[in-house]
Design a protein around this motif. Structure first.
Motif, PDB file in Angstrom:
ATOM      1  N   ARG A  15      92.675  -5.769 -52.878  1.00  0.00           N
ATOM      2  CA  ARG A  15      92.607  -6.749 -53.907  1.00  0.00           C
ATOM      3  C   ARG A  15      93.360  -6.168 -55.173  1.00  0.00           C
ATOM      4  O   ARG A  15      94.187  -6.918 -55.838  1.00  0.00           O
ATOM      5  N   GLU A  19      96.663  -7.655 -56.812  1.00  0.00           N
ATOM      6  CA  GLU A  19      96.515  -8.066 -58.425  1.00  0.00           C
ATOM      7  C   GLU A  19      97.777  -7.295 -59.120  1.00  0.00           C
ATOM      8  O   GLU A  19      98.439  -7.812 -60.015  1.00  0.00           O
ATOM      9  N   GLU A  22     100.812  -8.901 -58.427  1.00  0.00           N
ATOM     10  CA  GLU A  22     101.034 -10.130 -59.099  1.00  0.00           C
ATOM     11  C   GLU A  22     101.412  -9.866 -60.655  1.00  0.00           C
ATOM     12  O   GLU A  22     102.272 -10.833 -61.230  1.00  0.00           O
ATOM     13  N   ASN A  23     100.786  -9.004 -61.084  1.00  0.00           N
ATOM     14  CA  ASN A  23     100.953  -8.534 -62.515  1.00  0.00           C
ATOM     15  C   ASN A  23     102.314  -7.926 -62.705  1.00  0.00           C
ATOM     16  O   ASN A  23     103.152  -8.550 -63.871  1.00  0.00           O
TER      17      ASN A  23
END
Length: 89
Positions: A15, A19, A22-23
């Protein structure tokens, strides 16, 4: 129990990596939007300058000199108003 903790750690790491990716994607998107915004600001400035040039051209294209003076006076007032707005900002 130890195996469950290891599995949870793996899930957390997965995860975290998702993330993180995605960041990074969002940062790239933000950078692209900032570049677009800057290009649009420049275009606006150029178009405003073109408008002012056209207004001046129209002001001097009138037949009577008194009309030209009135239009130039009006343009000067508009410029002064714009300067005061810029000073306030």
């Amino acid at each position: 129990m130890l195996e469950e903790i290891r599995e949870q750690i793996k899930q957390l790491i997965a995860r975290y990596e998702a993330e993180k990716a995605e960041n990074q994607r969002l940062r790239q998107e933000l950078h692209a939007c900032e570049e677009t915004a800057e290009a649009l600001r420049k275009q606006i400035t150029e178009l405003e300058s073109e408008i002012e040039t056209r207004k001046l051209t129209e002001a001097f294209a009138v037949a009577a000199p008194t009309d030209a003076k009135a239009k130039v006076d009006k343009l000067i007032k508009e410029i002064d108003k714009c300067i005061s707005y810029l000073e306030e900002a």
